[in-house]
Design a protein around this motif. Structure first.
Motif, PDB file in Angstrom:
ATOM      1  N   ALA A  49      91.539  92.834  16.865  1.00 17.63           N
ATOM      2  CA  ALA A  49      92.340  93.945  16.341  1.00 17.63           C
ATOM      3  C   ALA A  49      91.674  95.297  16.566  1.00 17.63           C
ATOM      4  O   ALA A  49      92.343  96.331  16.595  1.00 17.63           O
ATOM      5  N   ASP A  50      90.343  95.323  16.730  1.00 20.03           N
ATOM      6  CA  ASP A  50      89.621  96.569  16.962  1.00 20.03           C
ATOM      7  C   ASP A  50      89.533  96.934  18.436  1.00 20.03           C
ATOM      8  O   ASP A  50      88.931  97.951  18.792  1.00 20.03           O
ATOM      9  N   GLY A  51      90.101  96.067  19.303  1.00 19.21           N
ATOM     10  CA  GLY A  51      90.080  96.350  20.727  1.00 19.21           C
ATOM     11  C   GLY A  51      88.870  95.797  21.451  1.00 19.21           C
ATOM     12  O   GLY A  51      88.721  95.972  22.658  1.00 19.21           O
ATOM     13  N   ASP A  52      87.973  95.128  20.718  1.00 18.26           N
ATOM     14  CA  ASP A  52      86.790  94.545  21.346  1.00 18.26           C
ATOM     15  C   ASP A  52      87.156  93.274  22.111  1.00 18.26           C
ATOM     16  O   ASP A  52      87.994  92.498  21.672  1.00 18.26           O
ATOM     17  N   VAL A  53      86.496  93.054  23.257  1.00 21.75           N
ATOM     18  CA  VAL A  53      86.816  91.936  24.137  1.00 21.75           C
ATOM     19  C   VAL A  53      85.675  90.929  24.162  1.00 21.75           C
ATOM     20  O   VAL A  53      84.504  91.299  24.151  1.00 21.75           O
ATOM     21  N   GLY A  54      86.011  89.653  24.184  1.00 17.83           N
ATOM     22  CA  GLY A  54      85.008  88.595  24.288  1.00 17.83           C
ATOM     23  C   GLY A  54      85.575  87.427  25.068  1.00 17.83           C
ATOM     24  O   GLY A  54      86.768  87.370  25.353  1.00 17.83           O
ATOM     25  N   LEU A  55      84.714  86.472  25.417  1.00 17.03           N
ATOM     26  CA  LEU A  55      85.136  85.330  26.209  1.00 17.03           C
ATOM     27  C   LEU A  55      85.580  84.184  25.306  1.00 17.03           C
ATOM     28  O   LEU A  55      84.974  83.920  24.275  1.00 17.03           O
ATOM     29  N   ARG A  56      86.630  83.495  25.718  1.00 21.34           N
ATOM     30  CA  ARG A  56      87.100  82.331  24.980  1.00 21.34           C
ATOM     31  C   ARG A  56      86.363  81.085  25.467  1.00 21.34           C
ATOM     32  O   ARG A  56      85.894  81.025  26.598  1.00 21.34           O
ATOM     33  N   THR A  57      86.298  80.088  24.612  1.00 22.23           N
ATOM     34  CA  THR A  57      85.771  78.792  25.039  1.00 22.23           C
ATOM     35  C   THR A  57      86.913  77.903  25.529  1.00 22.23           C
ATOM     36  O   THR A  57      86.697  76.963  26.280  1.00 22.23           O
ATOM     37  N   SER A  58      88.134  78.198  25.098  1.00 19.14           N
ATOM     38  CA  SER A  58      89.322  77.486  25.572  1.00 19.14           C
ATOM     39  C   SER A  58      90.532  78.339  25.201  1.00 19.14           C
ATOM     40  O   SER A  58      90.450  79.245  24.371  1.00 19.14           O
ATOM     41  N   SER A  59      91.650  78.030  25.834  1.00 14.76           N
ATOM     42  CA  SER A  59      92.842  78.832  25.580  1.00 14.76           C
ATOM     43  C   SER A  59      94.057  78.071  26.094  1.00 14.76           C
ATOM     44  O   SER A  59      93.975  76.915  26.492  1.00 14.76           O
ATOM     45  N   SER A  60      95.201  78.741  26.086  1.00 15.09           N
ATOM     46  CA  SER A  60      96.428  78.188  26.657  1.00 15.09           C
ATOM     47  C   SER A  60      97.219  79.343  27.247  1.00 15.09           C
ATOM     48  O   SER A  60      96.978  80.511  26.930  1.00 15.09           O
ATOM     49  N   VAL A  61      98.168  79.030  28.104  1.00 11.59           N
ATOM     50  CA  VAL A  61      98.991  80.073  28.716  1.00 11.59           C
ATOM     51  C   VAL A  61      99.787  80.798  27.633  1.00 11.59           C
ATOM     52  O   VAL A  61      99.894  82.024  27.643  1.00 11.59           O
ATOM     53  N   GLN A  62     100.342  80.037  26.689  1.00 11.19           N
ATOM     54  CA  GLN A  62     101.115  80.656  25.612  1.00 11.19           C
ATOM     55  C   GLN A  62     100.242  81.602  24.790  1.00 11.19           C
ATOM     56  O   GLN A  62     100.663  82.701  24.410  1.00 11.19           O
ATOM     57  N   GLU A  63      99.001  81.201  24.523  1.00 10.06           N
ATOM     58  CA  GLU A  63      98.081  82.041  23.763  1.00 10.06           C
ATOM     59  C   GLU A  63      97.723  83.304  24.545  1.00 10.06           C
ATOM     60  O   GLU A  63      97.646  84.402  23.978  1.00 10.06           O
ATOM     61  N   SER A  64      97.496  83.157  25.852  1.00 10.73           N
ATOM     62  CA  SER A  64      97.168  84.308  26.692  1.00 10.73           C
ATOM     63  C   SER A  64      98.349  85.267  26.785  1.00 10.73           C
ATOM     64  O   SER A  64      98.179  86.490  26.809  1.00 10.73           O
ATOM     65  N   LEU A  65      99.557  84.707  26.828  1.00  9.41           N
ATOM     66  CA  LEU A  65     100.758  85.531  26.842  1.00  9.41           C
ATOM     67  C   LEU A  65     100.860  86.326  25.539  1.00  9.41           C
ATOM     68  O   LEU A  65     101.204  87.514  25.536  1.00  9.41           O
ATOM     69  N   GLY A  66     100.532  85.659  24.435  1.00  4.98           N
ATOM     70  CA  GLY A  66     100.537  86.341  23.146  1.00  4.98           C
ATOM     71  C   GLY A  66      99.507  87.457  23.085  1.00  4.98           C
ATOM     72  O   GLY A  66      99.753  88.518  22.508  1.00  4.98           O
ATOM     73  N   SER A  67      98.327  87.230  23.698  1.00  4.58           N
ATOM     74  CA  SER A  67      97.276  88.256  23.714  1.00  4.58           C
ATOM     75  C   SER A  67      97.720  89.479  24.501  1.00  4.58           C
ATOM     76  O   SER A  67      97.404  90.620  24.139  1.00  4.58           O
ATOM     77  N   PHE A  68      98.455  89.243  25.580  1.00  5.35           N
ATOM     78  CA  PHE A  68      98.923  90.349  26.420  1.00  5.35           C
ATOM     79  C   PHE A  68      99.862  91.266  25.627  1.00  5.35           C
ATOM     80  O   PHE A  68      99.817  92.488  25.752  1.00  5.35           O
ATOM     81  N   PHE A  69     100.726  90.658  24.804  1.00  8.70           N
ATOM     82  CA  PHE A  69     101.733  91.434  24.076  1.00  8.70           C
ATOM     83  C   PHE A  69     101.307  91.795  22.651  1.00  8.70           C
ATOM     84  O   PHE A  69     102.085  92.385  21.914  1.00  8.70           O
ATOM     85  N   ARG A  70     100.083  91.465  22.269  1.00  9.38           N
ATOM     86  CA  ARG A  70      99.625  91.766  20.917  1.00  9.38           C
ATOM     87  C   ARG A  70      99.187  93.230  20.827  1.00  9.38           C
ATOM     88  O   ARG A  70      98.523  93.756  21.721  1.00  9.38           O
ATOM     89  N   GLU A  71      99.573  93.881  19.760  1.00 10.60           N
ATOM     90  CA  GLU A  71      99.150  95.261  19.542  1.00 10.60           C
ATOM     91  C   GLU A  71      97.639  95.305  19.338  1.00 10.60           C
ATOM     92  O   GLU A  71      97.073  94.472  18.633  1.00 10.60           O
ATOM     93  N   HIS A  72      96.969  96.265  19.978  1.00  9.62           N
ATOM     94  CA  HIS A  72      95.515  96.361  19.837  1.00  9.62           C
ATOM     95  C   HIS A  72      95.094  97.819  19.698  1.00  9.62           C
ATOM     96  O   HIS A  72      95.797  98.735  20.130  1.00  9.62           O
ATOM     97  N   ALA A  73      93.940  98.004  19.093  1.00  9.99           N
ATOM     98  CA  ALA A  73      93.411  99.350  18.873  1.00  9.99           C
ATOM     99  C   ALA A  73      92.800  99.893  20.158  1.00  9.99           C
ATOM    100  O   ALA A  73      92.305  99.142  21.010  1.00  9.99           O
ATOM    101  N   LEU A  74      92.846 101.207  20.313  1.00  7.56           N
ATOM    102  CA  LEU A  74      92.219 101.887  21.438  1.00  7.56           C
ATOM    103  C   LEU A  74      90.900 102.492  20.967  1.00  7.56           C
ATOM    104  O   LEU A  74      90.813 103.012  19.843  1.00  7.56           O
ATOM    105  N   HIS A  75      89.882 102.418  21.838  1.00  6.07           N
ATOM    106  CA  HIS A  75      88.582 102.962  21.455  1.00  6.07           C
ATOM    107  C   HIS A  75      88.642 104.478  21.286  1.00  6.07           C
ATOM    108  O   HIS A  75      87.799 105.078  20.617  1.00  6.07           O
ATOM    109  N   THR A  76      89.631 105.106  21.892  1.00  4.71           N
ATOM    110  CA  THR A  76      89.798 106.556  21.754  1.00  4.71           C
ATOM    111  C   THR A  76      90.576 106.914  20.493  1.00  4.71           C
ATOM    112  O   THR A  76      90.835 108.075  20.225  1.00  4.71           O
ATOM    113  N   GLY A  77      90.974 105.880  19.729  1.00  2.00           N
ATOM    114  CA  GLY A  77      91.775 106.090  18.539  1.00  2.00           C
ATOM    115  C   GLY A  77      93.228 105.759  18.799  1.00  2.00           C
ATOM    116  O   GLY A  77      93.722 105.907  19.913  1.00  2.00           O
TER     117      GLY A  77
END
Length: 244
Positions: A49-77
């Protein structure tokens, strides 16, 4: 040209990107931008939610699709969110398996196991959300074996069998074609889970999905295909070019 446009129409969708910026004087500026796409690039990493990125240990296409469309914070505010406006009869997804390591300043290949679902529900990602949903079924999978500097591509495709209710999957590797059996065996294989790179999904009700008009097609991509065909024709590597 007309034939190429028809192909692009079959895979062209559109999204709306909404950015909200909070200024120091308490002003809030909201920017909305609509744009077309032929390929949706899906992250193999996660963004919190803070916009920070990390590596997953596992995932799914549906989950990745959800991440793409999830609202996220910008480091610039402020914040940014993507939503679907339109989907085409066919949807191309790219799993971003190449990761830039800022500490080592190198590009790395991600072998993160990703579950490739046979069916995807896209209704949640529209604004407003579509209760009836829009289901897409996987039609083809391009896999990459190897690392970031070298490797090999092969492809799995689904063949509809009109005589039998069971669909047949084939593995294509250069000039070789091998019958693989049913979807479950293909989608759960280690090669697909750790190497899936490009995915082609087909709408369950293709005839009910409307095409975008030609204005929604990327002019850059369209012109690039035409230029490539003309070059190959001039070099004698392609038959008589007729613009389609």
């Amino acid at each position: 040209g007309e034939g190429v446009q028809e192909v692009w129409q079959c895979v062209t969708g559109s999204t709306t990107s909404t950015t909200v910026m909070q200024h120091a004087d308490s002003r809030c500026i909201r920017t909305v931008r609509e744009e077309g796409f032929q390929v949706l690039p899906l992250p193999c990493e996660y963004r919190d939610a803070d916009g920070d990125v990390g590596l997953r240990t596992s995932s799914s296409v549906q989950e990745s699709l959800g991440s793409f469309f999830r609202e996220h914070a910008l480091h610039t505010g402020g914040s940014c969110a993507e939503r679907l406006n339109h989907l085409s009869p066919y949807m191309i997804l790219q799993l971003k398996r190449f990761w830039f390591d800022r500490e080592g300043m190198t590009v790395k290949k991600l072998h993160t196991p990703i579950e490739v679902e046979e069916l995807l529900d896209t209704g949640h990602y529209f604004l407003p959300a579509r209760v009836d949903g829009m289901q897409y079924r996987v039609r083809a999978i391009v896999v990459h074996a190897g690392e970031e500097e070298d490797g090999h591509y092969s492809c799995y495709i689904r063949q509809d069998d009109e005589k039998d209710s069971m669909d047949v999957w084939w593995r294509l590797d250069d000039e070789k074609a091998k019958r693989c059996g049913e979807a479950a065996a293909v989608l759960t294989s280690n090669e697909v889970r750790t190497g899936a790179f490009l995915l082609l999904y087909e709408a369950q009700d293709v005839e009910e999905v409307e095409l975008l008009d030609n204005d929604g097609i990327s002019t850059y991509l369209f012109d690039a295909v035409i230029a490539r065909n003309e070059r190959l024709c001039a070099e004698g590597l392609l038959g008589l070019y007729e613009g389609r």
